[in-house]
Design an enzyme around this catalytic site. Sequence first.
Site, PDB file in Angstrom:
ATOM      1  N   ARG A  46      50.707  46.368  95.744  1.00 49.28           N
ATOM      2  CA  ARG A  46      50.411  47.695  96.305  1.00 49.28           C
ATOM      3  C   ARG A  46      51.544  48.110  97.234  1.00 49.28           C
ATOM      4  O   ARG A  46      51.942  49.266  97.275  1.00 49.28           O
ATOM      5  CB  ARG A  46      49.060  47.711  97.033  1.00 49.28           C
ATOM      6  CG  ARG A  46      48.793  49.027  97.748  1.00 49.28           C
ATOM      7  CD  ARG A  46      47.314  49.352  97.990  1.00 49.28           C
ATOM      8  NE  ARG A  46      46.484  48.213  98.308  1.00 49.28           N
ATOM      9  CZ  ARG A  46      46.488  47.574  99.492  1.00 49.28           C
ATOM     10  NH1 ARG A  46      47.274  47.968 100.462  1.00 49.28           N
ATOM     11  NH2 ARG A  46      45.696  46.544  99.683  1.00 49.28           N
ATOM     12  N   ASP A 170      57.770  71.588  95.677  1.00 49.97           N
ATOM     13  CA  ASP A 170      57.331  71.059  94.387  1.00 49.97           C
ATOM     14  C   ASP A 170      58.390  71.464  93.367  1.00 49.97           C
ATOM     15  O   ASP A 170      58.518  72.636  93.013  1.00 49.97           O
ATOM     16  CB  ASP A 170      55.953  71.647  94.047  1.00 49.97           C
ATOM     17  CG  ASP A 170      55.390  71.109  92.727  1.00 49.97           C
ATOM     18  OD1 ASP A 170      56.187  70.638  91.893  1.00 49.97           O
ATOM     19  OD2 ASP A 170      54.162  71.192  92.531  1.00 49.97           O
TER      20      ASP A 170
END
Length: 379
Positions: A46, A170
């Site tokens: 992780r 974005d």
Amino acid sequence: MNRDTKIIHAGAEPDPSTGAVSTPIFQTSTYAQSAPNEHKGYDYSRAGNPTRTALETALAALENGRHALAFGSGVAATDAVIKLLKPGDEVIAASDMYGGTYRLFSKVWEGFGIKFIYTDTTNIENVEKLVSANTKLIWAESPTNPLMNITDIAAVAQVARKANALLCVDNTFASPYLQNPLDLGADIVMHSVTKYLGGHSDVVMGALMMNSEELREKLFFIQKSCGAIPGPMDCFLVLRGIRTLHVRMQRHCENGRKVAEYLRSHDKVKKVFWCGFEDFPGYEIAKKQMRDFGAMISFELKDESMEAVRKVLTSVRVFTLAESLGGVESLANHPATMTHASVPREERIKNGLSDSLIRLSVGIEDAEDLIEDLKQAID
Ligand SMILES: *Cc1c(COP(=O)(O)O)cnc(C)c1O
């Protein structure tokens, strides 16, 4: 190193233990330690995985950034950025951005006391007027999904800097091959890697790129603590995908221009939204901040009835009716009922997104076949 060479080599060191030229898929959750906390840089997947590290190195290089972090999806990457904020903070966001970003902001994060103010970011004065002492983040998207509106990234970056707020762009629609917001002053670039970076419609993934060490630390902490990470197999697939980003994008852009021009010449087509037309409202800015105009095109038919829209969308044969974009294959989509169904109709119409708008992601097939397909579907 020139961009096309970087695309091939960034993050591609031969594997030190075997010499493997292609980065192996380190399909492991954990790593042996020689003594407590003595390891080779990885303790749990992780927090870090070598396949992901190779990908993140490549992604950073593609955006001319110092750092990149990969997430389980584009929205997970967006979500991580919002987690930099606290209740009472304000975000100024583009009013016609991707529907899923709008949903995450308005339906999830508003409930945690973060305030989102939506505006047309193509007009810099609008953004300036909305800045307050609580503005901590400006969220821009250019070109926007699906109307291809262009925001002057360098100008918004100045507004953000003056306000002491972060600017996140974005950059999914342009891809790093056509536009690099960090170079224009953005603090963070967000990608839905699912689209052009992956490029083959086989992975869902997101990424954030940044230069600041401090931002990298904070976002890495969020990535590790909240856990929205991609798996090693997906990282491998994207590493493989990005090695052809430049050749794919070149063909996407060529085909995009041909399809846009064809649609514009069609007498049943009312309007075509493509930022490469010289009379498109954002053309001059697009020309300044992008290297080419891309292959995302939306259009409206003169016959605005749902039957006419349906006929086109169910008659295409080379194009596939599907959500998503940026893959090698051409896709057609109906934003009002598909990708942007989560935006209230009133909002949509106000932003110029009509019920009859059709969005195309032009792939890298033979352009004549694509045009032939649209012709038989529209006629
Ligand atoms: C698809 C998309 C997203 C969301 O990314 P996912 O990978 O689907 O989570 C965000 N922004 C834009 C512009 C997109 O097209």
